[in-house]
Scaffold this active site. Structure first.
Site, mmCIF file in Angstrom:
data_model
loop_
_atom_site.group_PDB
_atom_site.id
_atom_site.type_symbol
_atom_site.label_atom_id
_atom_site.label_comp_id
_atom_site.label_asym_id
_atom_site.label_seq_id
_atom_site.Cartn_x
_atom_site.Cartn_y
_atom_site.Cartn_z
ATOM 1 N N THR A 193 81.155 3.100 64.672
ATOM 2 C CA THR A 193 82.210 4.108 64.906
ATOM 3 C C THR A 193 81.762 5.192 65.890
ATOM 4 O O THR A 193 82.595 5.759 66.595
ATOM 5 C CB THR A 193 82.669 4.763 63.583
ATOM 6 O OG1 THR A 193 81.606 5.539 63.019
ATOM 7 C CG2 THR A 193 83.101 3.725 62.574
ATOM 8 N N PRO A 239 87.193 7.819 65.901
ATOM 9 C CA PRO A 239 88.255 7.315 65.011
ATOM 10 C C PRO A 239 87.660 6.385 63.947
ATOM 11 O O PRO A 239 87.968 5.190 63.892
ATOM 12 C CB PRO A 239 89.155 6.553 65.982
ATOM 13 C CG PRO A 239 88.214 6.052 67.040
ATOM 14 C CD PRO A 239 87.094 7.044 67.151
ATOM 15 N N HIS A 240 86.816 6.972 63.065
ATOM 16 C CA HIS A 240 86.029 6.151 62.139
ATOM 17 C C HIS A 240 86.874 5.097 61.425
ATOM 18 O O HIS A 240 86.551 3.910 61.420
ATOM 19 C CB HIS A 240 85.371 7.038 61.072
ATOM 20 C CG HIS A 240 84.423 8.041 61.603
ATOM 21 N ND1 HIS A 240 83.160 7.725 62.037
ATOM 22 C CD2 HIS A 240 84.543 9.384 61.759
ATOM 23 C CE1 HIS A 240 82.535 8.815 62.433
ATOM 24 N NE2 HIS A 240 83.350 9.835 62.281
ATOM 25 N N ASP A 241 87.929 5.585 60.754
ATOM 26 C CA ASP A 241 88.621 4.696 59.817
ATOM 27 C C ASP A 241 89.439 3.609 60.523
ATOM 28 O O ASP A 241 89.593 2.503 59.992
ATOM 29 C CB ASP A 241 89.502 5.522 58.873
ATOM 30 C CG ASP A 241 88.648 6.398 57.961
ATOM 31 O OD1 ASP A 241 87.432 6.157 57.869
ATOM 32 O OD2 ASP A 241 89.209 7.333 57.350
#
Ligand code: RIB
Ligand code: CA
Length: 313
Positions: A193, A239-241
């Site tokens: 990420t 935008p990790h998720d």
């Protein structure tokens, strides 16, 4: 191919974007959102999940889940990153709907049992709901299609401690259950990420493409962006998720390795995820006792960002 998924989440600015992708992408069938404490308390997470669905005009079941970690004392929510309301402290419309009567864990168990072999669990918050579902019905281990986790870090180091990623640090005991349960699992952590940076012009494109929901995504992003500018020193956000969904649909954009995970649950390294590559002998078997999983070690960040923007544009 269409993926029926349950999305386990603590919205959260980057969670909100990922939820938008899960609702918008034609290859995803979003069976439900399950909520947990993490970026906010679980009541706020549940409110935000309901709100995001309503803004998209979609009637998605939302089941409320874990309010506290399994063992450790809960840390205060990171209001300086996501705002006290989880969505950058922007003014939000009222929510009309309600959460489901059953708990998140029960919803996961019921849904997986209703469609054995079909359902993918995508979890992007602390892992208490997955741990509780495993406790309710361990047989779901062989009935889920796969489990994708946004959390952890192998070589990248931590984001809330020198070695721990936030979702794992927030409930390391739950993470230890969920990451070593023996179900088919991929960990999409900071090694992937942190290769992705969503720039302001990307958010402008998303805002225009997503109507009322787009305005909330873009306005909350502004708060998140300020955190990144102050602490990371660059203009943009990870935008990790959304990366967990990118892995599900475009795994070719990631570099993965297979091996064993150990989660540190106590002490200065609590929340650390230790990875022992498969077939590599170590001085002791203690790091290779857990079932094999896939772990992301790198990613093509620009291509993932392009995928996010094109999905939401
Ligand atoms: O470390 C990143 C993760 O923690 C993401 O799930 C984000 O929402 C944050 O809370
Ligand atoms: Ca999250």
């Amino acid at each position: 191919m269409r993926y029926p998924i349950i999305f386990d989440t603590d919205p959260g600015v980057d969670d909100a974007q990922a939820i938008a992708i899960a609702m918008a992408h034609p290859d995803i069938e979003l069976l439900g959102l399950t909520t947990t404490f993490g970026n906010v308390d679980v009541a706020t997470a549940t409110h935000n999940a309901l709100l995001l669905c309503e803004l998209a005009g979609q009637n998605i079941p939302v089941a409320r889940g874990a309010a506290v970690p399994l063992v450790k004392k809960k840390h205060p929510a990171p209001a300086h990153i996501h705002g006290t309301n989880g969505l950058g402290n922007i003014a939000l419309p009222d929510v009309r709907g309600d959460a489901m009567p059953q708990s998140a864990a029960q919803f996961i168990v019921d849904t997986v049992n209703a469609r054995p072999g079909a359902v993918t669990l995508v979890a992007v918050g602390p892992l208490g709901n997955l741990a509780a579902a495993l406790q309710l019905d361990p047989e779901i281990i062989s009935k889920v299609k796969q489990v994708v986790i946004m959390g952890g870090s192998i070589k990248e180091g931590g984001n809330v401690t020198p070695v721990a990623e936030a979702n794992i640090f927030n409930d390391p005991h739950a993470a230890a259950h969920a990451l070593t349960a023996g179900w088919p699992l991929t960990m999409v952590g900071l090694d992937a990420t942190h290769r992705c940076t969503l720039k302001p012009h990307d958010m402008e494109a998303i805002a225009t493409g997503q109507g009322r929901l787009g305005a909330v995504l873009a306005d909350s992003y502004a708060f998140y962006r300020a955190f990144y500018q102050q602490t990371m020193g660059f203009d943009g956000c990870c935008p990790h998720d959304s990366c967990a969904l990118a892995w599900l649909l475009c795994s070719e954009l990631f570099t993965t390795a297979r091996g064993h995970l150990t989660v540190v649950t106590e002490g200065d390294a609590e929340g650390q995820t230790i990875f022992a590559p498969e077939a590599r002998p170590f001085i002791d078997t203690r790091w290779t006792r857990t079932p094999s999983v896939d772990v992301c070690l790198d990613a093509d960040g620009p291509a993932i960002v392009d995928w996010i923007v094109s999905t939401l544009h």
